[in-house]
Design a protein around this motif. Structure first.
Motif, PDB file in Angstrom:
ATOM      1  N   ASP A  71       0.861  -1.177   0.000  1.00  0.00           N
ATOM      2  CA  ASP A  71       0.000   0.000   0.000  1.00  0.00           C
ATOM      3  C   ASP A  71       0.900   1.231   0.000  1.00  0.00           C
ATOM      4  OD1 ASP A  71      -2.799   1.218   0.524  1.00  0.00           O
ATOM      5  OD2 ASP A  71      -1.501   2.140   2.021  1.00  0.00           O
ATOM      6  N   SER A  72       0.962   1.924  -1.141  1.00  0.00           N
ATOM      7  CA  SER A  72       1.921   3.018  -1.283  1.00  0.00           C
ATOM      8  C   SER A  72       1.294   4.172  -2.050  1.00  0.00           C
ATOM      9  CB  SER A  72       3.177   2.517  -2.009  1.00  0.00           C
ATOM     10  OG  SER A  72       4.111   3.551  -2.172  1.00  0.00           O
ATOM     11  N   SER A  73       1.386   5.375  -1.481  1.00  0.00           N
ATOM     12  CA  SER A  73       0.858   6.580  -2.130  1.00  0.00           C
ATOM     13  C   SER A  73       1.818   7.742  -1.911  1.00  0.00           C
ATOM     14  CB  SER A  73      -0.530   6.930  -1.587  1.00  0.00           C
ATOM     15  OG  SER A  73      -1.451   5.901  -1.829  1.00  0.00           O
ATOM     16  N   PRO A  74       2.958   7.752  -2.612  1.00  0.00           N
ATOM     17  CA  PRO A  74       3.907   8.856  -2.441  1.00  0.00           C
ATOM     18  C   PRO A  74       3.337  10.163  -2.986  1.00  0.00           C
ATOM     19  CG  PRO A  74       4.573   7.438  -4.257  1.00  0.00           C
ATOM     20  CD  PRO A  74       3.441   6.756  -3.581  1.00  0.00           C
ATOM     21  N   GLU A  75       3.856  11.271  -2.483  1.00  0.00           N
ATOM     22  CA  GLU A  75       3.435  12.578  -2.971  1.00  0.00           C
ATOM     23  C   GLU A  75       3.811  12.729  -4.442  1.00  0.00           C
ATOM     24  OE1 GLU A  75       5.079  15.581  -0.536  1.00  0.00           O
ATOM     25  OE2 GLU A  75       3.849  15.111   1.215  1.00  0.00           O
ATOM     26  N   PHE A  76       3.008  13.531  -5.142  1.00  0.00           N
ATOM     27  CA  PHE A  76       3.141  13.582  -6.589  1.00  0.00           C
ATOM     28  C   PHE A  76       2.839  14.984  -7.081  1.00  0.00           C
ATOM     29  CE2 PHE A  76       0.822  13.273 -10.655  1.00  0.00           C
ATOM     30  CZ  PHE A  76       1.827  12.751 -11.457  1.00  0.00           C
ATOM     31  N   PHE A  77       3.610  15.450  -8.073  1.00  0.00           N
ATOM     32  CA  PHE A  77       3.375  16.733  -8.711  1.00  0.00           C
ATOM     33  C   PHE A  77       3.546  16.564 -10.214  1.00  0.00           C
ATOM     34  CE2 PHE A  77       3.583  21.070  -9.954  1.00  0.00           C
ATOM     35  CZ  PHE A  77       4.630  21.167 -10.858  1.00  0.00           C
ATOM     36  N   ILE A  78       2.644  17.151 -10.983  1.00  0.00           N
ATOM     37  CA  ILE A  78       2.796  17.169 -12.437  1.00  0.00           C
ATOM     38  C   ILE A  78       2.301  18.508 -12.941  1.00  0.00           C
ATOM     39  CG2 ILE A  78       0.534  16.104 -12.884  1.00  0.00           C
ATOM     40  CD1 ILE A  78       1.808  14.719 -15.315  1.00  0.00           C
ATOM     41  N   GLY A  79       3.024  19.059 -13.903  1.00  0.00           N
ATOM     42  CA  GLY A  79       2.630  20.315 -14.514  1.00  0.00           C
ATOM     43  C   GLY A  79       2.957  20.304 -15.998  1.00  0.00           C
ATOM     44  N   TYR A  80       1.989  20.638 -16.813  1.00  0.00           N
ATOM     45  CA  TYR A  80       2.232  20.728 -18.257  1.00  0.00           C
ATOM     46  C   TYR A  80       1.175  21.636 -18.870  1.00  0.00           C
ATOM     47  CZ  TYR A  80      -1.529  17.258 -18.736  1.00  0.00           C
ATOM     48  OH  TYR A  80      -2.736  16.599 -18.681  1.00  0.00           O
ATOM     49  N   ASP A  81       1.457  22.120 -20.082  1.00  0.00           N
ATOM     50  CA  ASP A  81       0.539  22.995 -20.804  1.00  0.00           C
ATOM     51  C   ASP A  81      -0.082  22.248 -21.975  1.00  0.00           C
ATOM     52  OD1 ASP A  81       1.166  25.067 -19.100  1.00  0.00           O
ATOM     53  OD2 ASP A  81       2.774  25.835 -20.405  1.00  0.00           O
ATOM     54  N   VAL A  82      -1.347  22.528 -22.211  1.00  0.00           N
ATOM     55  CA  VAL A  82      -2.081  21.924 -23.319  1.00  0.00           C
ATOM     56  C   VAL A  82      -2.505  23.029 -24.278  1.00  0.00           C
ATOM     57  CG1 VAL A  82      -4.073  20.540 -23.989  1.00  0.00           C
ATOM     58  CG2 VAL A  82      -2.911  20.077 -21.830  1.00  0.00           C
ATOM     59  N   ARG A  83      -2.146  22.874 -25.534  1.00  0.00           N
ATOM     60  CA  ARG A  83      -2.554  23.835 -26.568  1.00  0.00           C
ATOM     61  C   ARG A  83      -3.751  23.234 -27.294  1.00  0.00           C
ATOM     62  NH1 ARG A  83       1.453  27.150 -30.569  1.00  0.00           N
ATOM     63  NH2 ARG A  83      -0.144  28.105 -31.906  1.00  0.00           N
ATOM     64  N   THR A  84      -4.894  23.920 -27.211  1.00  0.00           N
ATOM     65  CA  THR A  84      -6.141  23.374 -27.718  1.00  0.00           C
ATOM     66  C   THR A  84      -6.734  24.300 -28.774  1.00  0.00           C
ATOM     67  OG1 THR A  84      -6.557  22.482 -25.510  1.00  0.00           O
ATOM     68  CG2 THR A  84      -8.395  22.453 -27.055  1.00  0.00           C
ATOM     69  N   ASP A  85      -7.074  23.731 -29.933  1.00  0.00           N
ATOM     70  CA  ASP A  85      -7.730  24.477 -31.008  1.00  0.00           C
ATOM     71  C   ASP A  85      -9.242  24.319 -30.874  1.00  0.00           C
ATOM     72  OD1 ASP A  85      -5.464  25.486 -32.584  1.00  0.00           O
ATOM     73  OD2 ASP A  85      -5.019  23.366 -32.894  1.00  0.00           O
ATOM     74  N   LEU A  86      -9.864  25.290 -30.252  1.00  0.00           N
ATOM     75  CA  LEU A  86     -11.309  25.236 -30.049  1.00  0.00           C
ATOM     76  C   LEU A  86     -12.029  25.827 -31.260  1.00  0.00           C
ATOM     77  CD1 LEU A  86     -11.546  26.332 -26.318  1.00  0.00           C
ATOM     78  CD2 LEU A  86     -11.984  24.059 -27.231  1.00  0.00           C
ATOM     79  N   PRO A  87     -13.110  25.234 -31.684  1.00  0.00           N
ATOM     80  CA  PRO A  87     -13.880  25.821 -32.790  1.00  0.00           C
ATOM     81  C   PRO A  87     -14.441  27.190 -32.397  1.00  0.00           C
ATOM     82  CG  PRO A  87     -15.099  24.032 -31.745  1.00  0.00           C
ATOM     83  CD  PRO A  87     -13.722  24.006 -31.161  1.00  0.00           C
TER      84      PRO A  87
END
Length: 283
Positions: free
Chosen positions: A233-249
């Motif tokens: 049973d393991s739940s280490p701390e976690f961080f993620i960051g990224y950018d998403v470029r989205t072409d919206l109509p």
């Protein structure tokens, strides 16, 4: 020839022989069966090495970030709801382990178990959806390997007699999980535009349980074969960051949206299946 001086030593020898025979005989006069010596009793110390197959939980992280999108090409402020879904999946891996067990009293032992360099192959799945514009776009990206180390300490109970060559056991203890930090490779969306990101991990101390068996390869042998299954049973701390470029109509320019997930537990509830060979000593 004088026989009298020989009678006393002959009598002593005869009585000694009768006494020895009586010592080896039971109440009915039959020989006493000597007890089988233990092969896994108190004072036994064993070391093992082998292979560990570790399978983490499905979808180690799931997150939905809700925000509002605004067309960069327009001065008019718009509030178009935009949901960004993030899945981080980790694949299984096979590595090596080393362990040591000390039987401090009959049927009870402490065990230290270490699995090194378990390289989970990670993949990122992200989806952007704007229901008001009937838009959905998604991408997946391999993130490389996350090198993970597990250190476990168990209290084991061996429930068969100490003379048995087969020694099954159950154990309960703690597990310390440590993951090496890494950077996300460029993340691509469906239109092959990209942005960079970062991922970070902490460590975790939680509980673990196991079932296993040690097989002694003969009563005169010190070699053993070990097999075990562990739940970690393991739940280490976690961080993620990224950018998403989205072409919206209906938008003149793509929208750049940021995904930032902080202080979230990475769900690594893993199963570990181990097979090894070892050598035991007795103190």
């Amino acid at each position: 020839m004088r026989f009298k001086p020989l009678l006393i030593p002959m009598a002593v020898a005869g009585f000694a022989g009768l006494a020895a025979q009586s010592a080896l005989a039971g109440p009915s006069g039959y020989p006493v069966v000597q007890p089988t010596p233990p092969v896994w009793g108190a004072g036994t110390f064993a070391v093992r090495v082998g292979a560990a197959y570790v399978d983490p939980g499905d979808h180690a992280i799931r997150n939905v970030t809700s925000s509002f999108a605004d067309d960069p090409s327009s001065d008019q402020v718009e509030e178009v709801p935009l949901d960004l879904t993030t899945h981080l999946d980790l694949d299984d891996d096979t590595s090596w382990f080393v362990s040591a067990t000390y039987v401090f009293m009959d049927h009870w032992a402490v065990e230290l178990h270490y699995a090194d360099d378990v390289s989970f192959s990670g993949s990122l799945y992200s989806k952007a959806s704007a229901p008001s514009l009937s838009y959905e776009g998604e991408f997946t990206q391999d993130l490389g390997d996350f090198d993970t180390n597990y250190t476990k300490l168990f209290l084991d109970w061996y429930f068969l007699d100490t003379t048995c060559l087969w020694q099954p056991y159950v154990g309960l203890g703690v597990v310390y999980t440590d993951i090496s930090e890494d950077f996300i490779r460029p993340v691509y969306n469906t239109n092959n535009r990209w942005g960079a990101g970062k991922i970070g991990f902490g460590s975790d101390l939680s509980w673990a349980a196991q079932v296993g068996v040690d097989v002694v390869l003969g009563r005169e042998s010190n070699w053993i074969v070990n097999a075990s299954a562990m739940y970690l049973d393991s739940s280490p701390e976690f961080f993620i960051g990224y950018d998403v470029r989205t072409d919206l109509p209906e938008f003149g320019e793509p929208v750049i949206s940021s995904v930032r997930i902080r202080d979230s537990g990475l769900d690594l509830d893993a199963w570990s299946f181990n097979l090894g060979i070892g050598y035991k000593f007795n103190f």
